[in-house]
Design a protein around this motif. Structure first.
Motif, short mmCIF file in Angstrom:
data_model
loop_
_atom_site.label_atom_id
_atom_site.label_comp_id
_atom_site.label_asym_id
_atom_site.label_seq_id
_atom_site.Cartn_x
_atom_site.Cartn_y
_atom_site.Cartn_z
N GLN A 3 0.82 -1.22 0.00
CA GLN A 3 0.00 0.00 0.00
C GLN A 3 0.85 1.27 0.00
O GLN A 3 0.52 2.23 -0.68
N THR A 4 1.93 1.29 0.76
CA THR A 4 2.77 2.49 0.83
C THR A 4 3.39 2.78 -0.54
O THR A 4 3.42 3.94 -0.97
N PHE A 6 2.18 1.92 -3.44
CA PHE A 6 1.07 2.36 -4.30
C PHE A 6 0.74 3.82 -4.02
O PHE A 6 0.51 4.60 -4.95
N ALA A 7 0.70 4.21 -2.74
CA ALA A 7 0.41 5.59 -2.38
C ALA A 7 1.50 6.53 -2.90
O ALA A 7 1.21 7.60 -3.43
N LEU A 62 1.09 7.01 4.21
CA LEU A 62 0.18 6.25 5.08
C LEU A 62 0.78 5.97 6.44
O LEU A 62 0.10 5.44 7.32
N ARG A 68 -0.87 11.10 6.38
CA ARG A 68 -2.22 10.78 5.91
C ARG A 68 -3.03 12.04 5.66
O ARG A 68 -3.77 12.12 4.67
N ALA A 108 -7.49 6.62 -5.92
CA ALA A 108 -6.71 5.54 -5.31
C ALA A 108 -6.18 5.96 -3.95
O ALA A 108 -6.23 5.19 -2.98
N LEU A 112 -7.11 4.25 -0.40
CA LEU A 112 -6.07 3.74 0.50
C LEU A 112 -6.21 4.35 1.89
O LEU A 112 -6.00 3.66 2.90
N LYS A 115 -9.08 2.64 3.62
CA LYS A 115 -8.66 1.28 3.99
C LYS A 115 -7.71 1.30 5.18
O LYS A 115 -7.84 0.49 6.10
N THR A 116 -6.78 2.25 5.18
CA THR A 116 -5.84 2.37 6.30
C THR A 116 -6.57 2.75 7.58
O THR A 116 -6.28 2.21 8.64
#
Length: 121
Positions: A3-4, A6-7, A62, A68, A108, A112, A115-116
């Motif tokens: 995820q990180t 992707f972010a 994230l 965030r 996206a 994320l 989701k986080t």
């Protein structure tokens, strides 16, 4: 892809898109954004948007609360330039690639973040 990563990828995409917009504005290469809107000058807005996205990258998009928050602000700020309202823009024929990529990156990031938040709640 973690995820990180992707972010970070999505934030980098927004930084590049906004940098290209700023360059096109300064160079006067069509299609370019207007110099000003009723609320603000476009160059300072794009500069602020880029700065916020870079800040999110540096904080960890994230990893920390600050990261965030900056990530959320960067995604929302990008939607001013790339939001769904752009499909009604007269220049959509020339700007649609950046609109699509900008929306994918911004949405996206927001997904994320949700989701986080759900995982940490």
């Amino acid at each position: 892809m973690p995820q990180t990563t992707f972010a970070r990828t999505a934030l980098t995409a927004l930084i590049i898109l906004q940098g290209v917009m700023l360059t096109a504005l300064y160079a006067g290469v069509p299609p370019h954004p207007p110099e000003a809107t009723p609320l603000f000058g476009m160059a300072p807005y794009l500069g602020a948007s880029i700065a916020i996205a870079v800040g999110a990258l540096m904080q960890g998009p994230l990893a920390t609360r600050t990261g965030r928050v900056l990530t959320a602000i960067a995604a929302l700020a990008a939607l001013v330039s790339y939001g769904p309202h752009k499909y009604l823009d007269a220049a959509i024929g020339g700007i649609w690639p950046s609109v699509v990529v900008g929306q994918l990156a911004a949405f996206a990031l927001l997904a994320l973040l949700v989701k986080t938040r759900a995982a940490t709640a």
